[in-house]
Design a protein around this motif. Structure first.
Motif, PDB file in Angstrom:
ATOM      1  N   LEU A  30       1.653  10.069   0.803  1.00 12.11           N
ATOM      2  CA  LEU A  30       2.286   9.976  -0.514  1.00 12.11           C
ATOM      3  C   LEU A  30       1.219  10.075  -1.594  1.00 12.11           C
ATOM      4  O   LEU A  30       0.157   9.449  -1.491  1.00 12.11           O
ATOM      5  CB  LEU A  30       3.024   8.650  -0.636  1.00 12.11           C
ATOM      6  N   THR A  31       1.488  10.855  -2.634  1.00 13.97           N
ATOM      7  CA  THR A  31       0.565  10.902  -3.763  1.00 13.97           C
ATOM      8  C   THR A  31       0.804   9.709  -4.682  1.00 13.97           C
ATOM      9  O   THR A  31       1.860   9.054  -4.630  1.00 13.97           O
ATOM     10  CB  THR A  31       0.746  12.201  -4.559  1.00 13.97           C
ATOM     11  N   ALA A  33       6.627   7.020  -9.135  1.00 18.56           N
ATOM     12  CA  ALA A  33       8.039   7.334  -9.379  1.00 18.56           C
ATOM     13  C   ALA A  33       8.950   6.437  -8.542  1.00 18.56           C
ATOM     14  O   ALA A  33       9.974   5.929  -9.029  1.00 18.56           O
ATOM     15  CB  ALA A  33       8.312   8.803  -9.073  1.00 18.56           C
ATOM     16  N   ILE A  34       8.584   6.221  -7.275  1.00 20.68           N
ATOM     17  CA  ILE A  34       9.405   5.379  -6.407  1.00 20.68           C
ATOM     18  C   ILE A  34       9.454   3.952  -6.933  1.00 20.68           C
ATOM     19  O   ILE A  34      10.536   3.337  -7.026  1.00 20.68           O
ATOM     20  CB  ILE A  34       8.867   5.412  -4.966  1.00 20.68           C
ATOM     21  N   GLU A  35       8.291   3.403  -7.293  1.00 22.73           N
ATOM     22  CA  GLU A  35       8.256   2.028  -7.802  1.00 22.73           C
ATOM     23  C   GLU A  35       9.040   1.903  -9.105  1.00 22.73           C
ATOM     24  O   GLU A  35       9.735   0.903  -9.327  1.00 22.73           O
ATOM     25  CB  GLU A  35       6.809   1.576  -8.011  1.00 22.73           C
ATOM     26  N   SER A  76      -5.253   2.603  -5.425  1.00 16.32           N
ATOM     27  CA  SER A  76      -4.040   2.980  -6.179  1.00 16.32           C
ATOM     28  C   SER A  76      -3.243   1.749  -6.620  1.00 16.32           C
ATOM     29  O   SER A  76      -2.002   1.814  -6.760  1.00 16.32           O
ATOM     30  CB  SER A  76      -3.146   3.904  -5.353  1.00 16.32           C
ATOM     31  N   HIS A  77      -3.956   0.665  -6.865  1.00 17.48           N
ATOM     32  CA  HIS A  77      -3.248  -0.569  -7.221  1.00 17.48           C
ATOM     33  C   HIS A  77      -2.576  -0.467  -8.594  1.00 17.48           C
ATOM     34  O   HIS A  77      -1.611  -1.200  -8.855  1.00 17.48           O
ATOM     35  CB  HIS A  77      -4.227  -1.740  -7.210  1.00 17.48           C
ATOM     36  N   TRP A  78      -3.053   0.431  -9.444  1.00 13.92           N
ATOM     37  CA  TRP A  78      -2.463   0.569 -10.774  1.00 13.92           C
ATOM     38  C   TRP A  78      -0.974   0.939 -10.699  1.00 13.92           C
ATOM     39  O   TRP A  78      -0.206   0.661 -11.639  1.00 13.92           O
ATOM     40  CB  TRP A  78      -3.212   1.640 -11.566  1.00 13.92           C
ATOM     41  N   THR A 126       0.834  -1.197   0.000  1.00 11.56           N
ATOM     42  CA  THR A 126       0.000   0.000   0.000  1.00 11.56           C
ATOM     43  C   THR A 126       0.868   1.246   0.000  1.00 11.56           C
ATOM     44  O   THR A 126       2.056   1.198   0.350  1.00 11.56           O
ATOM     45  CB  THR A 126      -0.917   0.036   1.236  1.00 11.56           C
ATOM     46  N   LEU A 127       0.269   2.356  -0.389  1.00 12.44           N
ATOM     47  CA  LEU A 127       0.974   3.635  -0.416  1.00 12.44           C
ATOM     48  C   LEU A 127       0.941   4.273   0.963  1.00 12.44           C
ATOM     49  O   LEU A 127      -0.028   4.131   1.708  1.00 12.44           O
ATOM     50  CB  LEU A 127       0.327   4.579  -1.436  1.00 12.44           C
TER      51      LEU A 127
END
Length: 321
Positions: free
Chosen positions: A189-190, A196-198, A264-266, A184-185
């Motif tokens: 975090l947006t 970007a992190i992933e 936000s799974h995408w 999960t985020l």
């Protein structure tokens, strides 16, 4: 002299007498040629059967490896069995050591990709034949479902619903807690920051894979499982509090299906895919040795009829989750 010349009748008589011998020799020659053709046909059939068998074995290795990744890795995230909550650093180490175990077990068979991003990168670089890409990815998804599903069945339901008591280090109401092993985020975090992190951490992972597959690094593969285990641990410990440090679509997808965590799974589909493309082409155009292309066919998995199933041919070149 004219008496020694055979007449037409004598020639016909001689031809008729020799006809059985001619037919007999022709029949023998036909059987000999037919035997050769039969031998060639049987060799072709055996070769194709061996290719199908090898593809099945490699797909099975990917399936079992990904199942172990979700089963053992996520089992280490169960915090209800201990009074002390499991910190994310320990979860990162557990996943890293799980990767080490799987590479040691299946690395010499299928390369132990365990990750569609790694499979995509390997195919782009030519280390994996395109025919094997859907086989690997399908096996990875099936293995993730089986591994995580088995974990949910074997542990008590109340323990399966607990996940560290917080979301990436931030306390949240019990209703909002994610399910077991769901990535999960961080609440602050947006989605774009998480994307970007992933993408960045997956890029780093893929570039490390490319460096291991690099022919110039062929002599430094004796401790590949240990190295990748530590690499996964470091990335998981640093990026885990923000996105869960997935780097792997199937690793995030299976828990999301069982737990219903689709917020936000995408990010966990787009981020690793972008990272795979950026990492692969960055290494290919910036660091790859052009001289390697001449001898690249020696150790590519480009012929499904001669896919190697032992370490001396694969040389541990396609390892990593």
């Amino acid at each position: 002299m004219l008496d020694n010349i055979p007449s037409i009748s004598d020639g016909i008589r001689l031809s008729v007498r020799r006809l059985p011998n001619i037919l007999r020799s022709s029949e023998q020659q036909y059987h000999q040629e037919g035997g050769k053709q039969s031998t060639f046909f049987s060799q072709s059939v055996r070769k194709k059967n061996r290719a199908v068998c090898n593809i099945f074995v490699m797909g099975l290795a990917e399936l079992l490896g990904t199942a172990l990744l979700l089963f053992l890795g996520c089992m280490g995230c169960v915090s209800g069995v201990s009074v002390v909550p499991i910190p994310h650093h320990l979860s990162g180490i557990i996943f890293g050591m799980t990767v080490l175990l799987i590479i040691q077990l299946f690395g010499h068979i299928s390369g132990a990709h365990l990750n569609p991003a790694v499979t995509l990168s390997s195919a782009i670089l030519g280390h994996l034949k395109p025919l094997l890409v859907p086989v690997y990815i399908a096996a990875q998804f099936i293995g993730a479902f089986l591994g995580f599903g088995l974990l949910k069945v074997l542990i008590p339901e109340d323990l399966a619903e607990e996940f560290n008591g917080d979301v990436n280090g931030t306390a949240v109401p019990a209703v909002a807690k994610p399910g077991l092993c769901s990535t999960t985020l961080h609440p602050r975090l947006t989605s774009m920051q998480a994307l970007a992190i992933e993408a960045i951490i997956t890029t780093v992972l893929i570039m490390i894979c490319c460096s291991v597959w690099d022919k110039r690094n062929a002599k430094n593969t004796d401790s590949t499982p240990v190295r990748f285990g530590l690499i996964i641990s470091v990335i998981s410990m640093t990026a885990g509090p923000f996105t869960g440090a997935s780097m792997n679509t199937v690793r995030s997808f299976a828990p999301a299906v069982f737990n219903g965590d689709w917020d936000s799974h995408w990010v966990y589909w787009v981020g690793p895919t972008l990272g795979a493309l950026i990492g692969t082409f960055s290494y290919k155009f910036l660091f790859e040795d052009s001289d390697d292309e001449e001898d690249s066919n020696e150790d590519k998995l480009n012929n499904t009829e001669d896919i190697p199933l032992h370490e001396s041919h694969i040389r541990m070149k396609n390892n990593i989750v």
